[in-house]
Write an enzyme that holds these catalytic residues in place. Structure first.
Site, PDB file in Angstrom:
ATOM      1  N   GLU A 175       0.812  -1.227   0.000  1.00  0.00           N
ATOM      2  CA  GLU A 175       0.000   0.000   0.000  1.00  0.00           C
ATOM      3  C   GLU A 175       0.845   1.276   0.000  1.00  0.00           C
ATOM      4  OE1 GLU A 175      -3.727  -0.224   2.429  1.00  0.00           O
ATOM      5  OE2 GLU A 175      -2.888  -2.136   3.109  1.00  0.00           O
TER       6      GLU A 175
ATOM      7  N   THR B 128       0.018   2.297  -8.320  1.00  0.00           N
ATOM      8  CA  THR B 128      -0.510   3.566  -8.828  1.00  0.00           C
ATOM      9  C   THR B 128       0.521   4.250  -9.718  1.00  0.00           C
ATOM     10  OG1 THR B 128      -1.729   3.767  -6.756  1.00  0.00           O
ATOM     11  CG2 THR B 128      -1.657   5.714  -8.158  1.00  0.00           C
TER      12      THR B 128
ATOM     13  N   ARG C 161      -7.907   0.486  -5.542  1.00  0.00           N
ATOM     14  CA  ARG C 161      -6.934  -0.380  -4.907  1.00  0.00           C
ATOM     15  C   ARG C 161      -7.269  -1.854  -5.159  1.00  0.00           C
ATOM     16  NH1 ARG C 161      -4.577   3.230  -5.260  1.00  0.00           N
ATOM     17  NH2 ARG C 161      -3.895   4.823  -3.789  1.00  0.00           N
TER      18      ARG C 161
ATOM     19  N   ASP D  42       6.603  -4.487 -11.192  1.00  0.00           N
ATOM     20  CA  ASP D  42       5.973  -4.129  -9.913  1.00  0.00           C
ATOM     21  C   ASP D  42       5.686  -5.424  -9.156  1.00  0.00           C
ATOM     22  OD1 ASP D  42       4.405  -3.211  -7.821  1.00  0.00           O
ATOM     23  OD2 ASP D  42       2.643  -2.826  -9.070  1.00  0.00           O
TER      24      ASP D  42
ATOM     25  N   GLN E  94       3.563  -6.998   0.237  1.00  0.00           N
ATOM     26  CA  GLN E  94       3.220  -7.671   1.486  1.00  0.00           C
ATOM     27  C   GLN E  94       4.392  -8.559   1.928  1.00  0.00           C
ATOM     28  OE1 GLN E  94       1.373  -8.164  -1.355  1.00  0.00           O
ATOM     29  NE2 GLN E  94      -0.137  -6.595  -1.004  1.00  0.00           N
TER      30      GLN E  94
END
Length: 809
Positions: free
Chosen positions: A448, A453, A582, A608, A612
């Site tokens: 996150e 993005t 998201r 990318d 996590q």
């Protein structure tokens, strides 16, 4: 089809960032929607013209290899990226093979002939649990030594007594070639390579027939017992079934059930397919596969006659079985090289004189399956007996195959496939040189942090943006974001004991929470209407103001404010909606684009990877050949904890993660571009009274006193260059710049070696880091103008470093 839809939705550069704002635009959007519906109907008609083929069979029967052969014969084969991706699977096959062989040696008490190999065995078994060990040439060196040991070869000769993949010998013999840095897998390597099919694999191709192009849709479904429940998902509108049998598996048991014979399992499985009421009008093509492995086993003294003793009711006496002349002729038509006369002239397939029982065994197995077709063999009791004419609607044809032999799979196409393979091999080296010219960028960072993005922004800025199909796909994700947000808020209200302002919203809350477990609930407008009413409640708003106390996605407010627009049937997500949306990155996402620079087109490959904790083990897969790392940090996360570990502060986790990347020995010559991201969210938090100084009390060794920290004028100016809109003192809380610069200082202390979070066995001094550098940028990943400005600066730095590396600057 895709190009037609793209042409209906291709905004100009002026309105790309301001889609459908006017009534006129909305009218145009409605017209485009009608045109798309028309195109979709035509597309549906085209889909009905395709022939749908199912590839069924038990695990390791060779289905996936046949799919690969179809790609080689009827498509353009495998490109460079697909070939290079297979290297990891091939190395895993080698690792799996040697570990199985060494374990079997222990059980069978077969000693190593060369005592020096004891160290190699200990090394291999110690590394067996390391999922990354197969990547190292050191591992392959030890395997090569062991494979040459006579004790390991003796164990391989007894491999029918344990589970060993078919390709073991093939790849173990090729280790010197495979460990070469210039190794590129050939077609035969890819065909031999084994990887578990755990999902439905779909392949499309066209075949010329009678002056027309016939389209084929082939579905390959995993054959393991646990995967067969998925078969029914693809039973609809099937044209034919290719049922694949491993005829060499007569002396093996299932991996899932060591008590069950593989050939018996294949017979039972075939019986279920043949008698399935959904498939009674679908003909079956029976591929009796792995003839080459069967021939090798028979030559080594293995005998199917043993099954007669174990299962006399299923397997008739093999010794008394005699294939007819027509049976033998059918086999030799498929394998002319197995004819003794032909063997003397050509060894293109066999490479050894064929044992007479090879043909006998293959025909014997064929007879077993055809007895099921004729109803002469029933393995499982059926509740409803089938009428004599029940099977009139379909038939079964059989073929003897060797899935790794292109000549056998499609003789008339073999020459063309062989020629294509030579042409591909010739161009592979050239293609590899072209690949080396690309600039490979890794997007790393914790979960996150905004990596995905930034990837989307690259697509907008340097690609063609998002077409209609991509936008419509995002509607589902946006609705899921809304569902996730409202469920989290309502749950938090209970925990924080915040009441509703409107009592009637109690019923709405019950509806939302009752539907939370329904994976389809977000699709209904009723759900959105209840959510809209709840979001307007001041109690929910109060809970949102305390969202730093629980896990809430950043885009919650953005989409909850837009529910009235999103629930409209004609809603099409804008660029900003897609950027805010998201979804969890749980695989490696690859983006390519070209950027003009000095009269040339510079190619960028961006990877990318999920941030996590459980996903970071995948990072090492993409470390090879990296030109730069974009490390994204959510600088607004100072007051949040990890979803995976509620006791761990997110900013502290980002610092530790960055330290590992900066000090990684594989990346010591790779420069890092540090993106201090989510400045907009940081500004919002500071304005609401949140303060990073709390971390100084919790972790005083890591976070120095914030209150006594003062950024320099130069540092403030650098921030304002990135965010000129914050230059007005009234537009931003003064602590926003201070906090952003404070966080930047923390990361740069790691770069300079002034901050060490985890103890290292080997020290890293300034000289060790001389091969790379770290540049920082303040970013807001949802702000296209800001990201474009930052990417322009990054691009120049990356290209300069690349040229400097080769002594051209």
């Amino acid at each position: 089809m895709q190009e037609k839809i793209k042409s209906l939705f291709r905004p100009t550069s002026e309105d790309r960032f301001n889609i459908y704002q006017s009534a006129e635009e909305a009218k145009n959007a409605k017209l485009r929607n009608k045109q798309i519906s028309k195109v979709l109907k035509q597309h549906k008609k085209e889909e009905l013209k395709k022939l749908k083929i199912l590839l069924l069979g038990t695990a390791e029967s060779g289905k996936s290899t046949i799919t690969k052969q179809m790609k080689i014969i009827h498509s353009n084969g495998f490109d460079m990226s697909e070939r290079l991706e297979k290297i990891s699977d091939i190395r895993r096959n080698i690792q799996q093979s040697i570990v199985v062989l060494l374990s079997a040696m222990d059980r069978m008490k077969i000693p190593l002939h060369n005592k020096d190999n004891e160290l190699s065995r200990d090394f291999i078994m110690k590394e067996a649990g390391n999922p990354e060990s197969h990547r190292r040439n050191e591992f392959l060196d030890h395997v090569e030594q062991l494979w040459n040991d006579a004790g390991v070869q003796e164990c391989y000769g007894k491999s029918h007594g344990f589970q060993l993949i078919d390709c073991a010998k093939y790849f173990l013999d090729k280790i010197p070639e495979i460990k070469s840095p210039a190794y590129v897998p050939s077609d035969q390597d890819i065909l031999r390579c084994r990887s578990l099919t755990t999902s439905i694999q779909h392949t499309e191709f066209e075949v010329p027939d009678g002056g027309h192009q016939v389209k084929f849709d082939v579905y390959d479904v995993g054959g393991q017992q646990g995967e067969r429940k998925k078969w029914i998902q693809v039973f609809d509108s099937v044209t034919a079934i290719l049922f694949v049998v491993d005829c060499s598996s007569f002396d093996q048991t299932l991996r899932e059930d060591p008590d069950k014979n593989r050939l018996l399992e294949a017979l039972e499985n075939f019986e279920q397919v043949w008698n399935n009421r959904f498939l009674r009008f679908v003909s079956v093509l029976l591929f009796i596969n792995k003839i080459d492995v069967l021939a090798e086993k028979i030559a080594r003294g293995r005998d199917i006659a043993e099954l007669t003793k174990l299962y006399p009711e299923v397997f008739p006496n093999f010794e008394k079985f005699t294939p007819s002349k027509s049976d033998i002729m059918e086999f030799l038509e498929a394998y002319p090289s197995y004819n003794n006369e032909t063997c003397k002239k050509s060894r293109s397939v066999s490479r050894h004189d064929v044992h007479p029982d090879t043909i006998k065994t293959a025909v014997y197995i064929k007879h077993l399956f055809m007895k099921i077709v004729r109803g002469e063999l029933q393995l499982r009791q059926r509740i409803t007996q089938q009428a004599p004419n029940w099977h009139d609607g379909h038939s079964c044809e059989y073929f003897y195959t060797c899935a790794i032999d292109t000549n056998n799979v499609q003789p008339e196409e073999a020459k063309r496939a062989k020629l294509r393979n030579k042409q591909i091999s010739k161009t592979l080296k050239q293609h590899q040189k072209e690949e080396l010219k690309k600039l490979k960028i890794l997007l790393l960072g914790t979960a996150e942090s905004g990596k995905s993005t930034i990837t989307k922004q690259m697509k907008i800025i340097h690609g063609n943006g998002f077409d209609m199909s991509e936008r419509l796909e995002k509607v589902s994700d946006i609705r899921k974001n809304i569902q996730q947000s409202i469920v989290v808020l309502l749950t938090a209200m209970k925990e924080l004991e915040i009441p509703f302002a409107q009592k009637e919203n109690e019923n709405r809350r019950e509806f939302i929470l009752n539907q939370a477990g329904n994976p389809e609930s977000y699709k209904s407008n009723e759900f959105l209407e209840h959510t809209e009413q709840l979001w307007a409640d001041s109690g929910v708003q109060e809970c949102y103001s305390r969202s730093h106390e629980f896990q809430l996605i950043d885009c919650a407010k953005y989409f909850l404010d837009k529910i009235s627009e999103i629930k409209n049937p004609e809603y099409i997500p804008s660029d900003q909606d897609i950027l805010r949306c998201r979804s969890l990155t749980n695989s490696i996402q690859h983006t390519e684009f070209c950027v003009p620079e000095g009269g040339h087109q510079i190619k960028f490959d961006v990877y990318d990877v999920g941030g996590q904790q459980g996903e970071r083990k995948k990072w090492i897969q993409v470390f090879d050949g990296v030109n730069a790392i974009l490390f994204a940090v959510d600088c607004s996360s100072f007051d949040q904890t990890l979803r995976e570990d509620p006791t761990k502060n997110r900013l502290l986790e980002a610092l530790e993660n960055f330290e590992q990347v900066w000090n990684n020995r594989f990346l010591k010559n790779v420069s890092v571009l540090l993106f201090l991201n989510k400045i907009d969210v940081l500004a919002e938090k500071i304005a609401k009274g949140r303060d990073i100084s709390e971390l100084s009390q919790q972790y005083p060794d890591t976070f120095p006193d914030f209150k006594s920290f003062t950024p320099s004028k130069l540092e403030v100016l650098k921030f304002l260059e990135s965010y000129p809109k914050y230059s007005n003192a009234n537009s931003m809380h003064p602590d926003t710049v201070k906090t952003a610069v404070y966080i930047q200082h923390l990361f740069m202390k790691i770069v300079k070696g002034d901050l060490q979070l985890k103890e290292r066995i080997t020290k890293r001094d300034s000289e060790w880091h001389s091969g790379h550098s770290c540049e920082t940028f303040y970013t807001c990943a949802v702000d296209t103008n800001n990201v474009q400005k930052v990417l322009n600066g990054c691009r120049s730095l990356i290209i300069q470093n690349h040229l400097r590396k080769f002594g051209l600057l």
